[in-house]
Scaffold this motif. Sequence first.
Motif, PDB file in Angstrom:
ATOM      1  N   GLY A   1      53.056  16.860  56.140  1.00 55.85           N
ATOM      2  CA  GLY A   1      54.316  16.471  55.531  1.00 55.85           C
ATOM      3  C   GLY A   1      54.116  15.609  54.314  1.00 55.85           C
ATOM      4  O   GLY A   1      53.097  15.708  53.616  1.00 55.85           O
ATOM      5  N   VAL A   2      55.081  14.724  54.060  1.00 54.50           N
ATOM      6  CA  VAL A   2      55.123  13.913  52.848  1.00 54.50           C
ATOM      7  C   VAL A   2      54.990  12.434  53.201  1.00 54.50           C
ATOM      8  O   VAL A   2      55.381  12.003  54.291  1.00 54.50           O
ATOM      9  CB  VAL A   2      56.448  14.155  52.080  1.00 54.50           C
ATOM     10  CG1 VAL A   2      57.652  13.716  52.925  1.00 54.50           C
ATOM     11  CG2 VAL A   2      56.455  13.429  50.735  1.00 54.50           C
ATOM     12  N   ALA A   3      54.412  11.670  52.279  1.00 56.04           N
ATOM     13  CA  ALA A   3      54.393  10.210  52.376  1.00 56.04           C
ATOM     14  C   ALA A   3      54.866   9.649  51.051  1.00 56.04           C
ATOM     15  O   ALA A   3      54.804  10.332  50.012  1.00 56.04           O
ATOM     16  CB  ALA A   3      52.991   9.693  52.713  1.00 56.04           C
ATOM     17  N   PHE A   4      55.319   8.407  51.068  1.00 56.31           N
ATOM     18  CA  PHE A   4      55.870   7.788  49.852  1.00 56.31           C
ATOM     19  C   PHE A   4      55.088   6.504  49.568  1.00 56.31           C
ATOM     20  O   PHE A   4      55.209   5.518  50.303  1.00 56.31           O
ATOM     21  CB  PHE A   4      57.360   7.503  50.035  1.00 56.31           C
ATOM     22  CG  PHE A   4      58.165   8.732  50.368  1.00 56.31           C
ATOM     23  CD1 PHE A   4      58.573   9.597  49.367  1.00 56.31           C
ATOM     24  CD2 PHE A   4      58.477   9.022  51.677  1.00 56.31           C
ATOM     25  CE1 PHE A   4      59.299  10.749  49.678  1.00 56.31           C
ATOM     26  CE2 PHE A   4      59.207  10.167  52.001  1.00 56.31           C
ATOM     27  CZ  PHE A   4      59.611  11.027  50.998  1.00 56.31           C
ATOM     28  N   LEU A   5      54.278   6.554  48.502  1.00 63.88           N
ATOM     29  CA  LEU A   5      53.422   5.428  48.156  1.00 63.88           C
ATOM     30  C   LEU A   5      53.363   5.274  46.648  1.00 63.88           C
ATOM     31  O   LEU A   5      53.536   6.258  45.911  1.00 63.88           O
ATOM     32  CB  LEU A   5      51.993   5.640  48.689  1.00 63.88           C
ATOM     33  CG  LEU A   5      51.780   5.730  50.195  1.00 63.88           C
ATOM     34  CD1 LEU A   5      50.337   6.122  50.484  1.00 63.88           C
ATOM     35  CD2 LEU A   5      52.104   4.399  50.844  1.00 63.88           C
ATOM     36  N   PRO A   6      53.080   4.072  46.157  1.00 58.31           N
ATOM     37  CA  PRO A   6      52.767   3.935  44.728  1.00 58.31           C
ATOM     38  C   PRO A   6      51.394   4.541  44.453  1.00 58.31           C
ATOM     39  O   PRO A   6      50.539   4.606  45.349  1.00 58.31           O
ATOM     40  CB  PRO A   6      52.777   2.417  44.508  1.00 58.31           C
ATOM     41  CG  PRO A   6      52.493   1.844  45.849  1.00 58.31           C
ATOM     42  CD  PRO A   6      53.081   2.778  46.856  1.00 58.31           C
ATOM     43  N   GLY A   7      51.169   4.975  43.234  1.00 58.54           N
ATOM     44  CA  GLY A   7      49.934   5.679  42.901  1.00 58.54           C
ATOM     45  C   GLY A   7      48.671   4.892  43.175  1.00 58.54           C
ATOM     46  O   GLY A   7      47.658   5.456  43.606  1.00 58.54           O
ATOM     47  N   PHE A   8      48.694   3.557  42.968  1.00 56.44           N
ATOM     48  CA  PHE A   8      47.478   2.772  43.152  1.00 56.44           C
ATOM     49  C   PHE A   8      47.016   2.760  44.608  1.00 56.44           C
ATOM     50  O   PHE A   8      45.854   2.466  44.890  1.00 56.44           O
ATOM     51  CB  PHE A   8      47.674   1.327  42.663  1.00 56.44           C
ATOM     52  CG  PHE A   8      48.621   0.501  43.493  1.00 56.44           C
ATOM     53  CD1 PHE A   8      48.184  -0.148  44.637  1.00 56.44           C
ATOM     54  CD2 PHE A   8      49.940   0.343  43.107  1.00 56.44           C
ATOM     55  CE1 PHE A   8      49.050  -0.916  45.406  1.00 56.44           C
ATOM     56  CE2 PHE A   8      50.820  -0.426  43.863  1.00 56.44           C
ATOM     57  CZ  PHE A   8      50.369  -1.052  45.013  1.00 56.44           C
ATOM     58  N   ALA A   9      47.915   3.065  45.541  1.00 60.29           N
ATOM     59  CA  ALA A   9      47.554   3.063  46.958  1.00 60.29           C
ATOM     60  C   ALA A   9      46.881   4.359  47.384  1.00 60.29           C
ATOM     61  O   ALA A   9      46.477   4.486  48.541  1.00 60.29           O
ATOM     62  CB  ALA A   9      48.797   2.828  47.814  1.00 60.29           C
ATOM     63  N   ALA A  10      46.738   5.314  46.443  1.00 53.62           N
ATOM     64  CA  ALA A  10      46.122   6.592  46.787  1.00 53.62           C
ATOM     65  C   ALA A  10      45.255   7.095  45.633  1.00 53.62           C
ATOM     66  O   ALA A  10      45.142   8.306  45.412  1.00 53.62           O
ATOM     67  CB  ALA A  10      47.205   7.613  47.110  1.00 53.62           C
ATOM     68  N   LEU A  11      44.623   6.188  44.915  1.00 52.33           N
ATOM     69  CA  LEU A  11      43.852   6.562  43.726  1.00 52.33           C
ATOM     70  C   LEU A  11      42.741   7.557  44.060  1.00 52.33           C
ATOM     71  O   LEU A  11      42.546   8.549  43.351  1.00 52.33           O
ATOM     72  CB  LEU A  11      43.249   5.313  43.078  1.00 52.33           C
ATOM     73  CG  LEU A  11      44.177   4.458  42.226  1.00 52.33           C
ATOM     74  CD1 LEU A  11      43.437   3.235  41.717  1.00 52.33           C
ATOM     75  CD2 LEU A  11      44.732   5.260  41.062  1.00 52.33           C
TER      76      LEU A  11
END
Length: 309
Positions: A247-257
């Motif tokens: 599915g989907v997750a919602f994070l700011p980009g820096f948390a998944a670099l």
Amino acid sequence: MPPHEPPAPPMNPRALRYFLAVVRAGSVRGAAEALHVAASAVSRQVAELEAHYGTALLERLPRGVTPTEAGRILAEHAERQAEEAAFLEDRLRRLRGAPQGTVRLRCGAGFLPDLLENGLAGFATAYPGVAYRVALGTTGEILRAVAEGEADLGLAYNPPAHVGVVSRRLAPQPLAALLPPGHALAEDGAPRPLRAFATLPAALPPEDHGVRRLLARVEADEGFRLSPRLETEAFELQRRFVRAGLGVAFLPGFAALEELRAGQFVAVPLADPLLRHATAHLLARAGRRLPDAVERLAGWLEGRLAALS
């Protein structure tokens, strides 16, 4: 001594240190555990302070204690004394050479990869005499720890204003929807409203988390609900949820670099203004003179963290 002149502060710094620990912990037992002493020793020091000032400093509750008005005044004094003592030690250390000491950080879990790889790793090489104590917390816990002197610096995502805390640096960090490569909603890379993801299974943080509260505000304003399949405060688990195609997750980009660079999933910009204008903050206590090691680390993080760029 004139009859209305208050007594001079006690010269026993241990009593103030123990009392401050009680206020921070919210209980005598919690303070004793933090100080690694017997609870009876903490109670004795508090009793001596109350006898010295002739007033109750703590209000005993069914669960723990809370400071009285006099206790709050004394806790503020004890906090200032502790900071002045740390500042003096820091200045003396600086005379002996490179910065030394321990910097206490409190941050959200999403900052950890960025903090370690882009922050602490390089700083540790440049300043080998500095150690770190890193603790995780919710946005509210981070603000409280920085305001009350339990943490030297904080890293928080979209925190509310706090009278005792200042933002050393903030940077726009929009919230994004993370999806596996090739997903239909990620094909054109165009921003999409949060509502577009309402039917997808979602990995979400707990309801008291800052990101979840942002999402909840948009849900309430737009009159829809996301479909939580996994609820966890572990960002690593949320990222694995997406990598597994669940599915989907919602994070700011820096948390998944790392995953974004490796192409393991894509970040779809969210069009909702509230989510598009979210920010990451480096926090410090308002009005505090930071020790040299803390000041240097703060400057290092300001210039190197992806979250603050």
